[in-house]
Design a protein around this motif. Structure first.
Motif, short mmCIF file in Angstrom:
data_model
loop_
_atom_site.label_atom_id
_atom_site.label_comp_id
_atom_site.label_asym_id
_atom_site.label_seq_id
_atom_site.Cartn_x
_atom_site.Cartn_y
_atom_site.Cartn_z
N PHE A 1 0.77 -10.48 -4.94
CA PHE A 1 1.29 -9.25 -4.63
C PHE A 1 1.05 -8.66 -5.18
CE2 PHE A 1 4.33 -5.82 -4.13
CZ PHE A 1 4.58 -5.55 -2.78
N PRO B 1 1.86 -4.16 -5.50
CA PRO B 1 2.59 -2.67 -4.52
C PRO B 1 1.34 -1.59 -4.17
CG PRO B 1 3.89 -2.59 -6.70
CD PRO B 1 2.46 -3.91 -6.79
N SER C 1 -1.86 -2.42 -3.52
CA SER C 1 -3.04 -3.48 -2.38
C SER C 1 -1.71 -3.11 -1.31
CB SER C 1 -3.14 -4.54 -2.09
OG SER C 1 -1.88 -5.69 -2.88
N ALA C 2 -0.55 -3.54 -1.30
CA ALA C 2 -0.03 -2.86 -0.28
C ALA C 2 -0.11 -1.80 0.39
CB ALA C 2 2.09 -3.54 -0.64
N GLY D 1 -1.12 -0.35 3.82
CA GLY D 1 -0.62 0.32 5.06
C GLY D 1 -1.12 1.66 5.12
#
Length: 140
Positions: free
Chosen positions: A4, A6, A8-9, A13
């Protein structure tokens, strides 16, 4: 949650939101995946080609992302029956809520739809409960 990030998230998104906005802007269509897939089977005039192109782009994206070392979830490690059961549960939930997480969570929230806000809150609550059960109790 092994890889995970942030960033790439955030990028993922943003790309989801951008693709939904572009589809809405240029065609007036909602980027709800369940609706797009179900529309492939109804064969409405002038609806089949854009739906097929959208889904083809989604599938091809995993090949486009490979050179960038972006890891995708490996479903092969999961038991086939659990994947099938999950698919049926998602389909049931989609019909029950009149849409999927992408339709309600991305498009519906952006339009301030009360139905989508309610549906998204329920989706998120269910996800929190499932993660809690899996991580704390080792069930599911």
């Amino acid at each position: 949650m092994e890889n995970f990030s942030p960033w790439s998230a955030l990028a993922g998104g943003a790309l989801l939101g951008l693709s939904a906005a572009v589809l809405m802007l240029f065609s007036g269509k909602v980027a709800g995946i369940s609706g797009i897939i179900s529309g492939l089977f109804t064969r409405k005039k002038k609806e089949f080609s854009w739906r097929l192109a959208f889904l083809t782009g989604m599938v091809l994206s995993m090949f486009i992302l490979q050179p960038f070392s972006i890891d995708l979830p490996e479903l092969i490690k999961q038991p086939v029956l659990s994947i099938i059961a999950a698919g049926f549960l998602v389909g049931f939930g989609t019909r029950l809520s009149n849409g999927c997480t992408s339709g309600h969570g991305i498009i519906g929230l952006g339009r301030f739809s009360k139905r989508s806000i309610t549906a998204t809150l329920i989706f998120m609550a269910a996800a929190v409960i499932v993660v809690f059960i899996r991580s704390r109790l080792g069930v599911l």
